[in-house]
Scaffold this active site. Structure first.
Site, mmCIF file in Angstrom:
data_model
loop_
_atom_site.group_PDB
_atom_site.id
_atom_site.type_symbol
_atom_site.label_atom_id
_atom_site.label_comp_id
_atom_site.label_asym_id
_atom_site.label_seq_id
_atom_site.Cartn_x
_atom_site.Cartn_y
_atom_site.Cartn_z
ATOM 1 N N LYS A 60 9.590 4.110 24.421
ATOM 2 C CA LYS A 60 10.226 4.528 23.153
ATOM 3 C C LYS A 60 10.561 3.270 22.354
ATOM 4 C CE LYS A 60 12.834 6.993 20.273
ATOM 5 N NZ LYS A 60 12.226 7.984 19.376
ATOM 6 N N ASN A 84 9.719 16.538 14.222
ATOM 7 C CA ASN A 84 10.935 15.962 14.808
ATOM 8 C C ASN A 84 11.536 14.927 13.894
ATOM 9 O OD1 ASN A 84 11.211 13.048 16.139
ATOM 10 N ND2 ASN A 84 9.031 13.581 16.118
ATOM 11 N N GLY A 87 14.613 10.243 15.302
ATOM 12 C CA GLY A 87 15.009 8.887 14.911
ATOM 13 C C GLY A 87 14.874 7.954 16.098
ATOM 14 N N LEU A 88 15.328 6.738 15.912
ATOM 15 C CA LEU A 88 15.106 5.774 16.999
ATOM 16 C C LEU A 88 16.321 5.694 17.912
ATOM 17 C CD1 LEU A 88 12.910 3.237 15.059
ATOM 18 C CD2 LEU A 88 12.228 5.026 16.647
ATOM 19 N N CYS A 145 9.202 2.250 9.878
ATOM 20 C CA CYS A 145 10.654 2.242 9.743
ATOM 21 C C CYS A 145 11.004 1.836 8.325
ATOM 22 C CB CYS A 145 11.275 1.198 10.670
ATOM 23 S SG CYS A 145 10.959 1.485 12.380
ATOM 24 N N LYS A 180 1.400 -0.451 14.983
ATOM 25 C CA LYS A 180 1.252 1.012 14.974
ATOM 26 C C LYS A 180 1.274 1.517 13.538
ATOM 27 C CE LYS A 180 2.552 5.273 17.001
ATOM 28 N NZ LYS A 180 3.353 5.877 18.028
ATOM 29 N N ASN A 207 0.818 7.247 13.897
ATOM 30 C CA ASN A 207 2.176 7.745 14.035
ATOM 31 C C ASN A 207 2.217 9.151 13.418
ATOM 32 O OD1 ASN A 207 4.986 7.791 14.502
ATOM 33 N ND2 ASN A 207 5.077 5.575 14.196
ATOM 34 N N THR A 208 3.368 9.780 13.448
ATOM 35 C CA THR A 208 3.481 11.148 12.919
ATOM 36 C C THR A 208 3.295 11.174 11.393
ATOM 37 O OG1 THR A 208 5.850 10.771 12.804
ATOM 38 C CG2 THR A 208 5.055 11.955 14.728
ATOM 39 N N GLY A 259 -2.754 11.321 18.666
ATOM 40 C CA GLY A 259 -2.496 12.375 17.689
ATOM 41 C C GLY A 259 -3.045 13.678 18.229
ATOM 42 N N GLY A 260 -2.180 14.465 18.876
ATOM 43 C CA GLY A 260 -2.564 15.810 19.303
ATOM 44 C C GLY A 260 -3.537 15.878 20.461
#
Ligand SMILES: Cc1cc2nc3c(=O)[nH]c(=O)nc-3n(C[C@H](O)[C@H](O)[C@H](O)COP(=O)(O)O)c2cc1C
Length: 336
Positions: A60, A84, A87-88, A145, A180, A207-208, A259-260
């Site tokens: 994480k 989601n 957050g971090l 971020c 990333k 990333n998302t 991704g998925g």
């Protein structure tokens, strides 16, 4: 309609397939990793399988200070995906160095340590703190971020700020650095080129995607943080497309694709698009043993297609199509 294939299918046994991969000079026994934020620092997964059997454990994203993350509710269901706004949340770098990293090292896991900051200096400080720590195979730099020094603009969405972070991290570490990338950009190749130019040895993507769900009773956003990150199978085609575009532009740069991914065949799509390894994220929440199943399925799929090594399929989807293209056909990338 009969489909022809260029593959020579033979009776290769799955156990004969060489699953080893090398990312930026670092060897991993197989290409299946966890995804940052979806398996903490590996402890919880270790009750389902041995974390040393993964290609790598991506931790994480850790920040300088302990954090509780964003307010609840911070999860919403979506068709074929999840939104989601966790957050971090995390223990901060000092606790991570004292507890999580040694645990991974003791369990022979290859740690890919994800770092995140709200300023360029915070990223640099994290890289400095990790310098010399045992068991760090790669650094993954989460640049999705907000930059507190630039009106909260997300680093990953601006080539200049993304590059600045990577340059600062690169100066502080000798471990290979993966940037990333966020898919929420107009031209992901532009950002990828900027971070590689700044010293990134590889790329993690994607990333998302930023999303929102509205509660139709209250007519307010479901998430307390209003927006959240969309992940899971819904984003797979976006991720495969992004990997494809970046691999086409810079085929020598190693990519950790995600991704998925839910099955070995999903993983195979990413490899064929140009990823050298893959991360399994959201799938793990519903099926914690998934990374090992996906590894087995991938090995089997490679054997069935006659490949002696997983490395043989990286970027294979870029070879010219067999189908005849008529002269008036739209070029790739045209709108439908
Ligand atoms: C609950 C959750 C937490 C996440 N936390 C992080 C994080 O801390 N750092 C990061 O770089 N990505 C984070 N991600 C993004 C994942 O690592 C991954 O890039 C994304 O979810 C796409 O993969 P998936 O569809 O397999 O989950 C998180 C994703 C989820 C679902």
């Amino acid at each position: 309609m009969a489909v022809t294939s260029e593959h020579t299918y033979d009776d290769r046994r799955a156990t004969d397939v060489d699953m080893g991969v090398t990312l930026a000079g670092v060897h991993f026994p197989n290409p299946v990793f966890t995804a940052s934020g979806c398996a903490a620092a590996g402890r919880e997964l270790n009750q389902f399988f041995d974390v040393a059997d993964l290609g790598g454990v991506v931790t994480k994203s850790v920040m300088r200070e302990p954090r509780t993350g964003r307010p609840t509710p911070r999860m919403a269901e979506t068709p074929s995906g999840m939104l989601n706004s966790i957050g971090l949340q995390g223990p901060g770098i000092d606790a991570f160095l004292a507890k999580d990293l040694p645990w991974l090292d003791e369990h022979d896991a290859r740690a890919v340590v994800s770092i995140a900051g709200s300023s360029v200096e915070e990223y640099a400080l994290l890289a400095r703190k990790l310098r010399g720590a045992r068991g760090v195979a790669l650094l993954e730099v989460n640049i999705s971020c907000p930059n507190v020094e630039d009106r909260g603009q997300v680093f990953a969405c601006h080539a200049g700020s993304a590059a600045e972070v990577i340059r600062a991290v690169r100066r502080e570490t000798r471990v290979p650095v993966f940037a990333k990338l966020s898919p929420d950009v107009t031209d992901i190749v532009e950002i990828a080129s900027a971070v590689v130019e700044a010293g990134a040895n590889g790329l993690s993507m994607i990333n998302t995607l930023l999303g929102m769900v509205i509660d139709t009773d209250t007519l307010r956003p479901v998430l307390a943080g209003l927006t959240g990150g969309l992940s899971g199978p819904a984003i797979r085609p976006v991720a495969v497309r992004a990997v494809w575009q970046v691999h086409a532009a810079m085929p020598k740069v190693p990519i950790l694709g995600m991704g998925g991914i839910r099955t070995g065949l999903d993983a195979l799509q990413f490899l064929a698009a140009g990823a050298s390894a893959v991360s399994v994220g959201t799938t793990v929440f519903g099926d914690p043993g998934a990374p090992m199943r996906i590894l087995d399925e991938l090995r089997q799929a490679l054997a069935e297609r006659g490949h002696a090594s997983v490395r043989d399929v990286v970027g294979l989807a870029h070879r010219p199509a067999v189908a005849t293209i008529t002269e008036d056909a739209d070029p790739p990338g045209s709108p439908t």
